[in-house]
Design a protein around this motif. Structure first.
Motif, PDB file in Angstrom:
ATOM      1  N   GLY A  52       0.778  -1.231   0.000  1.00 24.13           N
ATOM      2  CA  GLY A  52       0.000   0.000   0.000  1.00 24.13           C
ATOM      3  C   GLY A  52       0.810   1.281   0.000  1.00 24.13           C
ATOM      4  O   GLY A  52       1.990   1.310  -0.359  1.00 24.13           O
ATOM      5  N   GLU A  53       0.154   2.325   0.444  1.00 25.49           N
ATOM      6  CA  GLU A  53       0.678   3.691   0.371  1.00 25.49           C
ATOM      7  C   GLU A  53       2.026   3.870   1.063  1.00 25.49           C
ATOM      8  O   GLU A  53       2.866   4.653   0.616  1.00 25.49           O
ATOM      9  N   TRP A  62       1.241   8.396  -4.153  1.00 26.44           N
ATOM     10  CA  TRP A  62       0.049   7.574  -4.024  1.00 26.44           C
ATOM     11  C   TRP A  62      -1.148   8.346  -4.543  1.00 26.44           C
ATOM     12  O   TRP A  62      -1.382   9.481  -4.150  1.00 26.44           O
ATOM     13  N   PRO A  64      -5.024   8.180  -4.591  1.00 28.78           N
ATOM     14  CA  PRO A  64      -6.180   7.460  -4.071  1.00 28.78           C
ATOM     15  C   PRO A  64      -7.261   7.312  -5.141  1.00 28.78           C
ATOM     16  O   PRO A  64      -7.404   8.165  -6.011  1.00 28.78           O
ATOM     17  N   SER A  67     -12.127   3.631  -4.289  1.00 35.18           N
ATOM     18  CA  SER A  67     -12.020   2.607  -3.244  1.00 35.18           C
ATOM     19  C   SER A  67     -10.541   2.276  -3.073  1.00 35.18           C
ATOM     20  O   SER A  67      -9.711   2.608  -3.913  1.00 35.18           O
ATOM     21  N   ASN A  68     -10.206   1.626  -1.973  1.00 35.46           N
ATOM     22  CA  ASN A  68      -8.809   1.288  -1.722  1.00 35.46           C
ATOM     23  C   ASN A  68      -8.212   0.448  -2.836  1.00 35.46           C
ATOM     24  O   ASN A  68      -7.032   0.574  -3.158  1.00 35.46           O
ATOM     25  N   SER A  69      -9.010  -0.420  -3.444  1.00 35.17           N
ATOM     26  CA  SER A  69      -8.485  -1.281  -4.493  1.00 35.17           C
ATOM     27  C   SER A  69      -8.193  -0.512  -5.779  1.00 35.17           C
ATOM     28  O   SER A  69      -7.463  -0.995  -6.642  1.00 35.17           O
ATOM     29  N   ASP A  70      -8.732   0.704  -5.914  1.00 31.93           N
ATOM     30  CA  ASP A  70      -8.497   1.523  -7.105  1.00 31.93           C
ATOM     31  C   ASP A  70      -7.297   2.461  -6.948  1.00 31.93           C
ATOM     32  O   ASP A  70      -6.905   3.121  -7.901  1.00 31.93           O
ATOM     33  N   ALA A  71      -6.715   2.544  -5.751  1.00 38.00           N
ATOM     34  CA  ALA A  71      -5.572   3.427  -5.512  1.00 38.00           C
ATOM     35  C   ALA A  71      -4.369   2.914  -6.294  1.00 38.00           C
ATOM     36  O   ALA A  71      -4.228   1.719  -6.544  1.00 38.00           O
ATOM     37  N   GLN A  72      -3.496   3.859  -6.698  1.00 35.87           N
ATOM     38  CA  GLN A  72      -2.338   3.499  -7.500  1.00 35.87           C
ATOM     39  C   GLN A  72      -1.100   4.267  -7.049  1.00 35.87           C
ATOM     40  O   GLN A  72      -1.196   5.386  -6.571  1.00 35.87           O
ATOM     41  N   CYS A  73       0.048   3.675  -7.260  1.00 38.20           N
ATOM     42  CA  CYS A  73       1.328   4.350  -7.071  1.00 38.20           C
ATOM     43  C   CYS A  73       1.771   4.788  -8.465  1.00 38.20           C
ATOM     44  O   CYS A  73       1.944   3.956  -9.359  1.00 38.20           O
TER      45      CYS A  73
END
Length: 102
Positions: A52-53, A62, A64, A67-73
């Motif tokens: 994660g972040e 990061w 956002p 949803s959490n599953s859509d967050a990207q680095c």
């Protein structure tokens, strides 16, 4: 004198390049990598390694999602790749140190 200066410059450039590559290699960086803030990866999307972040820093940021599953680095807007951000300052410092020695 000019004919002798060119080979010396070429030798100094080669020596400098090798020293810089060795310094970056000692830090864990290789060509075509980004700094994740505490480790290196081939791309920002690989930085989190499922963590994660907290594993997305350095040349990356990061982003956002809904949803959490859509967050990207993703690459940070100001980094410009592996030579920008915090690693850019480190790379610049190492480069200046090497050139100061030659």
């Amino acid at each position: 004198h000019a004919a002798m200066a060119a080979p010396r410059r070429a030798a100094a450039t080669t020596t400098t390049s090798l020293a810089l590559a060795a310094a970056l290699g000692a830090l864990g960086a290789t060509a075509n990598t980004v700094s994740c803030g505490g480790h290196f990866a081939y791309s920002c999307s690989e930085c989190p390694e499922g963590n994660g972040e907290g594993w997305c820093h350095g040349d990356c940021m990061w982003l956002p999602g809904p949803s959490n599953s859509d967050a990207q680095c993703v690459p940070s807007g100001s980094s410009g790749g592996a030579t920008g951000g915090a690693s850019g300052w480190l790379l610049s410092g190492i480069t200046m140190l090497i050139f100061a020695c030659f």
